[in-house]
Design an enzyme around this catalytic site. Sequence first.
Site, PDB file in Angstrom:
ATOM      1  N   GLN A  68      12.021 115.378  13.563  1.00  0.00           N
ATOM      2  CA  GLN A  68      11.153 115.487  12.375  1.00  0.00           C
ATOM      3  C   GLN A  68       9.849 114.736  12.635  1.00  0.00           C
ATOM      4  O   GLN A  68       8.918 114.815  11.847  1.00  0.00           O
ATOM      5  CB  GLN A  68      11.842 114.860  11.167  1.00  0.00           C
ATOM      6  CG  GLN A  68      13.162 115.513  10.783  1.00  0.00           C
ATOM      7  CD  GLN A  68      13.903 114.676   9.755  1.00  0.00           C
ATOM      8  OE1 GLN A  68      13.673 114.767   8.562  1.00  0.00           O
ATOM      9  NE2 GLN A  68      14.804 113.841  10.220  1.00  0.00           N
TER      10      GLN A  68
ATOM     11  N   HIS B 194       8.477 119.369  12.051  1.00  0.00           N
ATOM     12  CA  HIS B 194       7.387 119.060  11.116  1.00  0.00           C
ATOM     13  C   HIS B 194       6.028 119.025  11.796  1.00  0.00           C
ATOM     14  O   HIS B 194       5.090 118.420  11.281  1.00  0.00           O
ATOM     15  CB  HIS B 194       7.668 117.725  10.397  1.00  0.00           C
ATOM     16  CG  HIS B 194       8.863 117.776   9.487  1.00  0.00           C
ATOM     17  ND1 HIS B 194       9.507 116.649   9.008  1.00  0.00           N
ATOM     18  CD2 HIS B 194       9.526 118.829   8.950  1.00  0.00           C
ATOM     19  CE1 HIS B 194      10.512 117.011   8.223  1.00  0.00           C
ATOM     20  NE2 HIS B 194      10.559 118.328   8.184  1.00  0.00           N
TER      21      HIS B 194
ATOM     22  N   GLY C 162      18.119 107.693  13.099  1.00  0.00           N
ATOM     23  CA  GLY C 162      16.915 107.123  12.477  1.00  0.00           C
ATOM     24  C   GLY C 162      16.260 108.001  11.435  1.00  0.00           C
ATOM     25  O   GLY C 162      15.037 108.045  11.346  1.00  0.00           O
TER      26      GLY C 162
ATOM     27  N   SER D  24      16.454 109.082   7.152  1.00  0.00           N
ATOM     28  CA  SER D  24      17.055 108.815   5.839  1.00  0.00           C
ATOM     29  C   SER D  24      17.817 110.044   5.345  1.00  0.00           C
ATOM     30  O   SER D  24      18.603 109.952   4.419  1.00  0.00           O
ATOM     31  CB  SER D  24      15.973 108.426   4.830  1.00  0.00           C
ATOM     32  OG  SER D  24      14.994 109.452   4.753  1.00  0.00           O
TER      33      SER D  24
HETATM   34  C1  BJW Z   1      16.188 103.062  11.855  1.00  0.00           C
HETATM   35  C2  BJW Z   1      15.449 102.089  12.534  1.00  0.00           C
HETATM   36  C3  BJW Z   1      15.850 101.786  13.844  1.00  0.00           C
HETATM   37  C4  BJW Z   1      14.565 102.335  10.590  1.00  0.00           C
HETATM   38  N1  BJW Z   1      16.910 102.431  14.388  1.00  0.00           N
HETATM   39  N2  BJW Z   1      17.232 103.675  12.409  1.00  0.00           N
HETATM   40  C5  BJW Z   1      16.653 121.187  -0.912  1.00  0.00           C
HETATM   41  C6  BJW Z   1      16.997 120.254  -1.859  1.00  0.00           C
HETATM   42  C7  BJW Z   1      16.027 119.473  -2.470  1.00  0.00           C
HETATM   43  C8  BJW Z   1      14.684 119.602  -2.136  1.00  0.00           C
HETATM   44  C9  BJW Z   1      14.341 120.534  -1.201  1.00  0.00           C
HETATM   45  C10 BJW Z   1      15.317 121.313  -0.618  1.00  0.00           C
HETATM   46  N3  BJW Z   1      14.697 122.137   0.285  1.00  0.00           N
HETATM   47  C11 BJW Z   1      13.374 121.880   0.276  1.00  0.00           C
HETATM   48  C12 BJW Z   1      13.129 120.917  -0.629  1.00  0.00           C
HETATM   49  C13 BJW Z   1      11.775 120.345  -0.953  1.00  0.00           C
HETATM   50  C14 BJW Z   1      11.310 119.332   0.071  1.00  0.00           C
HETATM   51  C15 BJW Z   1      12.316 118.181   0.134  1.00  0.00           C
HETATM   52  O1  BJW Z   1      13.145 118.077   0.995  1.00  0.00           O
HETATM   53  N4  BJW Z   1      12.212 117.253  -0.794  1.00  0.00           N
HETATM   54  C16 BJW Z   1      13.124 116.084  -0.825  1.00  0.00           C
HETATM   55  C17 BJW Z   1      12.291 114.805  -0.740  1.00  0.00           C
HETATM   56  C18 BJW Z   1      13.980 116.164  -2.016  1.00  0.00           C
HETATM   57  N5  BJW Z   1      11.152 119.946   1.379  1.00  0.00           N
HETATM   58  C19 BJW Z   1      10.046 120.605   1.698  1.00  0.00           C
HETATM   59  O2  BJW Z   1       9.113 120.754   0.903  1.00  0.00           O
HETATM   60  C20 BJW Z   1       9.970 121.213   3.078  1.00  0.00           C
HETATM   61  N6  BJW Z   1       9.562 122.569   2.987  1.00  0.00           N
HETATM   62  C21 BJW Z   1      10.385 123.521   2.574  1.00  0.00           C
HETATM   63  O3  BJW Z   1      11.554 123.328   2.343  1.00  0.00           O
HETATM   64  O4  BJW Z   1       9.783 124.764   2.439  1.00  0.00           O
HETATM   65  C22 BJW Z   1      10.466 125.752   1.664  1.00  0.00           C
HETATM   66  C23 BJW Z   1      10.047 125.536   0.239  1.00  0.00           C
HETATM   67  C24 BJW Z   1       8.765 125.847  -0.125  1.00  0.00           C
HETATM   68  C25 BJW Z   1       8.372 125.660  -1.458  1.00  0.00           C
HETATM   69  C26 BJW Z   1       9.270 125.119  -2.388  1.00  0.00           C
HETATM   70  C27 BJW Z   1      10.553 124.758  -1.985  1.00  0.00           C
HETATM   71  C28 BJW Z   1      10.943 124.980  -0.647  1.00  0.00           C
HETATM   72  C29 BJW Z   1       8.899 120.523   3.902  1.00  0.00           C
HETATM   73  C30 BJW Z   1       9.218 119.117   4.228  1.00  0.00           C
HETATM   74  C31 BJW Z   1       8.062 118.509   5.016  1.00  0.00           C
HETATM   75  C32 BJW Z   1       8.248 117.027   5.241  1.00  0.00           C
HETATM   76  N7  BJW Z   1       7.020 116.494   5.745  1.00  0.00           N
HETATM   77  C33 BJW Z   1       6.936 115.082   6.063  1.00  0.00           C
HETATM   78  C34 BJW Z   1       5.460 114.738   6.377  1.00  0.00           C
HETATM   79  C35 BJW Z   1       5.058 115.261   7.746  1.00  0.00           C
HETATM   80  C36 BJW Z   1       3.624 114.970   8.040  1.00  0.00           C
HETATM   81  C37 BJW Z   1       3.325 113.514   8.175  1.00  0.00           C
HETATM   82  O5  BJW Z   1       3.935 112.811   9.003  1.00  0.00           O
HETATM   83  O6  BJW Z   1       2.443 113.042   7.456  1.00  0.00           O
HETATM   84  O7  BJW Z   1       7.792 114.778   7.184  1.00  0.00           O
HETATM   85  S1  BJW Z   1       7.610 114.078   4.765  1.00  0.00           S
HETATM   86  C38 BJW Z   1       8.252 112.834   5.844  1.00  0.00           C
HETATM   87  O8  BJW Z   1       9.692 112.780   5.663  1.00  0.00           O
HETATM   88  C39 BJW Z   1       8.013 113.334   7.273  1.00  0.00           C
HETATM   89  C40 BJW Z   1       9.335 113.035   7.929  1.00  0.00           C
HETATM   90  O9  BJW Z   1       9.520 113.849   9.082  1.00  0.00           O
HETATM   91  C41 BJW Z   1      10.332 113.313   6.831  1.00  0.00           C
HETATM   92  C42 BJW Z   1      11.669 112.656   7.043  1.00  0.00           C
HETATM   93  O10 BJW Z   1      11.566 111.265   7.032  1.00  0.00           O
HETATM   94  P1  BJW Z   1      12.475 110.404   8.042  1.00  0.00           P
HETATM   95  O11 BJW Z   1      12.119 110.720   9.417  1.00  0.00           O
HETATM   96  O12 BJW Z   1      13.882 110.540   7.649  1.00  0.00           O
HETATM   97  O13 BJW Z   1      11.906 108.935   7.767  1.00  0.00           O
HETATM   98  P2  BJW Z   1      12.353 107.853   6.657  1.00  0.00           P
HETATM   99  O14 BJW Z   1      11.309 106.814   6.607  1.00  0.00           O
HETATM  100  O15 BJW Z   1      12.697 108.517   5.378  1.00  0.00           O
HETATM  101  O16 BJW Z   1      13.692 107.227   7.218  1.00  0.00           O
HETATM  102  C43 BJW Z   1      13.706 106.403   8.367  1.00  0.00           C
HETATM  103  C44 BJW Z   1      15.139 106.028   8.652  1.00  0.00           C
HETATM  104  O17 BJW Z   1      15.186 105.282   9.851  1.00  0.00           O
HETATM  105  C45 BJW Z   1      15.764 105.153   7.566  1.00  0.00           C
HETATM  106  O18 BJW Z   1      17.040 105.691   7.222  1.00  0.00           O
HETATM  107  C46 BJW Z   1      15.937 103.794   8.255  1.00  0.00           C
HETATM  108  O19 BJW Z   1      17.075 103.075   7.790  1.00  0.00           O
HETATM  109  C47 BJW Z   1      16.047 104.178   9.688  1.00  0.00           C
HETATM  110  N8  BJW Z   1      15.605 103.176  10.676  1.00  0.00           N
HETATM  111  N9  BJW Z   1      14.454 101.618  11.768  1.00  0.00           N
HETATM  112  C48 BJW Z   1      17.563 103.310  13.684  1.00  0.00           C
HETATM  113  N10 BJW Z   1      15.191 100.814  14.629  1.00  0.00           N
END
Ligand code: BJW
Length: 255
Positions: A100, A118, A186, A188
């Site tokens: 991601q 992403h 890594g 959430s």
């Molecule tokens: C460690 C550590 C160490 C720390 N060792 N671990 C189904 C249900 C509900 C909602 C939806 C659904 N389907 C779609 C949706 C809507 C939405 C969504 O999911 N919303 C939720 C928030 C509820 N999804 C979308 O909109 C997606 N599109 C889509 O589905 O299109 C179809 C659609 C269209 C129209 C309407 C509806 C559907 C697109 C999602 C795009 C996400 N984009 C981002 C930004 C990218 C650009 C940028 O970087 O600026 O992507 S958001 C952000 O979150 C980024 C990341 O890739 C993504 C995930 O985050 P990640 O990587 O998990 O990071 P963190 O910070 O959350 O977690 C870090 C983790 O690491 C933590 O757990 C720590 O504990 C851990 N950690 N240090 C190991 N050393």
Amino acid sequence: MFFTNTLVERLAHARHVAVLTGAGISAESGIPTFRNPGGLWDRFRPEELANLDAFLQNPELVQEWYEYRRNVAMNTSPNPGHLALVDLEDLIEDFTLITQNVDDLHRRAGSKNVVELHGNIMRSYCIDCGRPADDFKPNDEGPYVCRDCGGLIRPDVVWFGELLPEEAVEQAQRSAERAEVFLSIGTSAIVYPAAGLPLLAKQSGAYVAEVNIEPSAIAGDMDETIQGRAGEVLPRLVEAVHRIKPHSNKRNGQL
Ligand code: BJW
Ligand code: ZN
């Protein structure tokens, strides 16, 4: 003990392995995560910056935010977690690294079969004509625009409400479905569709394990949760697999 022998044995004997990574794997390289305290979105609210409406309302601000993050990413290096996944890929016949992350660190580490769900922060394009604009820099006067048509230049990343690249999603789903072992590292696991991949793998028969410093939103669905830093757990895990399977199938020409 960080992890079970079951996981090590399964990895050592698996032909198909898929891994999903999130911001946590790059945390030890110095790139802030999104949702932990001190994460990117503590300082910058996502709804303000990482969506199309915000970009159209204030393109300069969003361009500057991505330029800042691009510089942070370029000035960091892959850490032992990224490098362990390069080693693991070498040991497994069919290995897919689904990320991601937009920071390019897996590719810079040397991972080969990387699926970017992403996008990639290092690429930009014109929102009107689609022209790639990799020499993107903020303009002194107003937002940076396309040389050909004057359209706004945006980062090649997926914002909320936008569709993920179709081919990447298909590749990710296929690799999750055929995986014998699936590692979620890594993340959430709150952002979909990426967060659905470990569950898809499990429903398709994979042994699923997560590596995280704290339980993710889907920890309860895992066969195994390994609490720890990716940069510490992964090198030990891959070392343990190496003890059972010292040589790569790929190098031995057994494919
Ligand atoms: C460690 C550590 C160490 C720390 N060792 N671990 C189904 C249900 C509900 C909602 C939806 C659904 N389907 C779609 C949706 C809507 C939405 C969504 O999911 N919303 C939720 C928030 C509820 N999804 C979308 O909109 C997606 N599109 C889509 O589905 O299109 C179809 C659609 C269209 C129209 C309407 C509806 C559907 C697109 C999602 C795009 C996400 N984009 C981002 C930004 C990218 C650009 C940028 O970087 O600026 O992507 S958001 C952000 O979150 C980024 C990341 O890739 C993504 C995930 O985050 P990640 O990587 O998990 O990071 P963190 O910070 O959350 O977690 C870090 C983790 O690491 C933590 O757990 C720590 O504990 C851990 N950690 N240090 C190991 N050393
Ligand atoms: Zn253009």
